[in-house]
Enzyme design. Structure first.
Site, PDB file in Angstrom:
ATOM      1  N   SER A  16      10.758 -37.071   9.529  1.00  0.00           N
ATOM      2  CA  SER A  16      11.899 -36.866   8.639  1.00  0.00           C
ATOM      3  C   SER A  16      11.491 -36.319   7.275  1.00  0.00           C
ATOM      4  O   SER A  16      12.216 -35.513   6.687  1.00  0.00           O
ATOM      5  CB  SER A  16      12.672 -38.183   8.462  1.00  0.00           C
TER       6      SER A  16
ATOM      7  N   ASP B 208      10.202 -44.061   5.857  1.00  0.00           N
ATOM      8  CA  ASP B 208       8.749 -44.031   5.795  1.00  0.00           C
ATOM      9  C   ASP B 208       8.269 -42.583   5.721  1.00  0.00           C
ATOM     10  O   ASP B 208       9.077 -41.645   5.792  1.00  0.00           O
ATOM     11  CB  ASP B 208       8.132 -44.759   6.990  1.00  0.00           C
TER      12      ASP B 208
ATOM     13  N   ASP C 162       5.656 -40.214   7.680  1.00  0.00           N
ATOM     14  CA  ASP C 162       4.706 -39.985   8.762  1.00  0.00           C
ATOM     15  C   ASP C 162       3.680 -38.971   8.278  1.00  0.00           C
ATOM     16  O   ASP C 162       4.032 -37.844   7.910  1.00  0.00           O
ATOM     17  CB  ASP C 162       5.434 -39.456   9.998  1.00  0.00           C
TER      18      ASP C 162
ATOM     19  N   ASP D 113       2.761 -44.274   7.784  1.00  0.00           N
ATOM     20  CA  ASP D 113       2.099 -44.269   9.092  1.00  0.00           C
ATOM     21  C   ASP D 113       1.088 -43.137   9.063  1.00  0.00           C
ATOM     22  O   ASP D 113       1.462 -41.955   9.043  1.00  0.00           O
ATOM     23  CB  ASP D 113       3.110 -44.043  10.219  1.00  0.00           C
TER      24      ASP D 113
ATOM     25  N   LYS E  67      21.908 -37.721  12.413  1.00  0.00           N
ATOM     26  CA  LYS E  67      21.044 -38.906  12.330  1.00  0.00           C
ATOM     27  C   LYS E  67      21.843 -40.134  11.910  1.00  0.00           C
ATOM     28  O   LYS E  67      21.694 -41.216  12.492  1.00  0.00           O
ATOM     29  CB  LYS E  67      19.904 -38.668  11.337  1.00  0.00           C
TER      30      LYS E  67
ATOM     31  N   TYR F  70      19.697 -44.606  18.392  1.00  0.00           N
ATOM     32  CA  TYR F  70      18.598 -43.940  17.698  1.00  0.00           C
ATOM     33  C   TYR F  70      17.379 -44.851  17.797  1.00  0.00           C
ATOM     34  O   TYR F  70      17.236 -45.789  17.022  1.00  0.00           O
ATOM     35  CB  TYR F  70      18.990 -43.713  16.233  1.00  0.00           C
TER      36      TYR F  70
END
Length: 605
Positions: free
Chosen positions: A91, A102, A104, A159, A223, A232
């Site tokens: 995202s 978060d 990624d 992450d 989303k 989701y």
């Protein structure tokens, strides 16, 4: 060729018409509603993310430099020019992140830096180079499908995954490494290929849409809709963020000049009528430099079993929806139909955009019967591992219920998140009650006295995973961990506190087939528990699993948000009006016979 004539994707566009004034106004109203729904974060928060990523880049450079010094201490040029490169995916990279999202993140390094080096150095470097207190909740999972370091940096969840670039001994200056180059895939193992895949797919999606700003606004809307409707969650068997992004991107290709509001409406129109298992593809399948498997149902039989294939655009192309079951597909299609109906009314001025984003009614009215899959552990750190594994297998239970001809279930719908709870118990009887779903002993987890006992780390900050085994008799039980005598003495001095145990519960709503009169799920449930109990990391001293039948009137309070009405039993007066109403245990005939559910056995193993 003029841009307006360009073909995006694998087919010509359905329409290249420019937005009308009405469509532009509808897009403006959609943007306003998304702002009201708090899907955008403040500029200050975005700047904070950029500073965090800059810090991670600085740490990545030092990480590569230290490995270079260790492996080639005499090579001054290598050490001087040593650097890594940090990429994002998901995202954040797509530009559709919001408050609390978060990041990624991928760290890449030259070929002399290995995954072992990453887990050896990077966790301790995070603690060493970040400001005091900036990095919290650091967890390294070396043996994951995609090896990962998870942590929070100034409150932002990160992450962090890793891959070498085996064809490069030295990286170009920052910003010049292009991971979409297939040559950079040479010489990598499967885990490294999977690590690179996230960034490569995300960048390809952005490259394959006609207008990124239109795509981003439409994707934010889809989303939010998917999250509100509880469809989701990739791990549970619903599309995840990248799948919804690829589906929206395909609609953008079919309407390359449309406004975002039009893309949202066309999304429901196109996807509700999609002829599955025809795949959603953003580009044609391409050959590459590796001898690796690429999605092809004509060659690979297992690929032909994918119900709703959505194919990643980056080589090697894969199906991102392999875990969708018959039940989750039915739920998705039902929600697409609902979205189509609502967006038609919105376009006609009969409804507003806020009506599209109304929350699901999974607990309040959708189901009368549920399965509660309850993962229990005696320590917090063990529970992270065990509950994560059980969560990843809930879709397997759903698939087994779908396939069982003897089970009278029309749809088994998993909820898209689990409910984490902490309990304090004083004896085996209370422990057993909690394992089987009781919330009598639930407490607020203060993260206090359990932290020092539960968390065992190496010097470099990586968690030590518990050594796990399965007892020969296959039984699950909760037993206290062996403790030093002095620790046991301290606990004996405060017996009134009891012991903490941790649970995560996943709910599966059951829709029964027409005319179902009884429902015995024992075989499927026992098989599911046996599978979980055979996992190599399962430890009977730490872990427990039960599956319970729950009626809607017995759902716990914490699954309902303020203002939601919890289902209640029929009033006695109304029940008395029914013919042949004799007792609570012998309900009157309904419009269709009420089924009898046989509660599954409690223990896993």
């Amino acid at each position: 060729m003029e841009n307006s004539e360009q073909i995006w994707g694998i087919t010509p566009p359905i329409s290249s018409a420019l937005p009308t004034a009405v469509e532009t106004h509808s897009t403006h109203l959609l943007l306003e509603e998304l702002r009201r729904q708090n899907t955008f974060e403040s500029a200050a928060e975005t700047n904070k993310r950029e500073r965090v990523l800059a810090d991670i880049q600085r740490i990545a450079d030092e990480f590569v430099r230290r490995v270079a010094k260790e492996k080639e201490p005499q090579n001054e040029v290598l050490i001087r020019d040593a650097r890594g490169e940090v990429f994002t995916y998901g995202s954040y990279c797509l530009g559709v992140y919001g408050p609390g999202s978060d990041i990624d993140t991928l760290v890449t390094a030259p070929r002399y830096v290995t995954r072992d080096d990453y887990f050896k150095y990077f966790p301790s470097l995070l603690q060493e180079m970040a400001a005091k207190g900036a990095v919290t909740d650091l967890t390294a999972v070396e043996d994951a499908f995609v090896p990962i370091i998870k942590f929070e940096y100034w409150g932002i969840s990160i992450d962090l995954i890793f891959s070498r670039i085996a064809t490069l001994k030295q990286f170009p200056p920052h910003g010049q490494l292009d991971l979409t180059n297939n040559e950079y895939l040479r010489g990598l193992d499967d885990r490294e290929l999977r690590s690179l895949n996230g960034t490569r797919v995300t960048k390809e999606i952005l490259n394959l849409v006609p207008e990124q700003s239109t795509f981003r606004l439409a994707l934010r809307a889809i989303k939010l809709w998917a999250q509100r409707r509880a469809i989701y969650a990739n791990i549970i068997g619903f599309p995840g963020g990248v799948v919804w992004a690829m589906m929206v991107a395909r609609v953008c290709q079919l309407y390359p000049r449309a406004a975002s509001a039009t893309i949202v409406a066309k999304f429901f129109q196109i996807m509700k009528a999609w002829q599955w298992p025809q795949p959603v593809q953003l580009k044609k399948i391409e050959d590459g430099p590796l001898n690796v498997r690429v999605w092809n149902p004509k060659i690979y039989k297992s690929d032909s079993y994918h119900l709703m294939p959505v194919i990643t655009p980056a080589y090697p192309q894969m199906c991102a929806t392999f875990n969708i079951t018959h039940s989750t597909m039915a739920v998705i299609q039902r929600e697409l139909e609902r979205g189509f109906d609502l967006t038609n009314k919105i376009r006609a001025g009969k409804l507003q955009w806020k009506d599209l984003f109304v929350k699901h009614t999974f607990f309040t009215s959708d189901h009368k019967y549920y399965l509660a899959v309850i993962a229990t552990s005696t320590t917090k750190e063990a529970h992270k591992i065990w509950s994560g594994f059980v969560e990843s297998k809930v879709r397997v239970l759903v698939g087994e219920l779908d396939r069982a001809e003897s089970v009278a279930i029309a749809v088994a719908r998993p909820f898209n998140k689990g409910y984490e709870r902490t309990h304090r118990v004083k004896n085996d009887k209370e422990t057993e009650e909690v394992q089987n779903g009781s919330l009598t002993y639930q407490v607020q987890d203060q993260d206090d006295d359990s932290q020092s006992d539960d968390s065992k780390t190496k010097d470099n900050g990586i968690e030590v995973k518990p050594e796990v085994k399965l007892e020969s008799n296959g039984e699950l039980s909760i037993k206290p961990e062996p403790e030093p005598e002095e620790d046991q003495k301290v606990k004996d001095d405060i017996p009134s506190l009891g012991a903490k145990i941790f649970t995560t519960t996943h709910y599966v709503g059951l829709e029964l087939a027409e005319g179902a009169r009884s429902l015995n799920l024992s075989y499927q449930v026992d098989a599911f528990k046996s599978m979980c109990g055979q996992w190599e990391k399962y430890d009977p001293n730490l872990n427990y699993l039960s599956v319970q039948h729950v009626k809607n009137t017995n759902l716990p309070d914490d699954v309902f948000e303020p203002g939601e009405a919890k289902p209640s039993r029929p009033l006695k007066r109304a029940a008395a009006m029914k013919r042949n109403a004799s007792s609570e245990g012998n309900p009157p005939p309904a419009k269709r016979p009420q089924p009898t559910l046989q509660a599954p056995t409690a223990a896993a193993g």
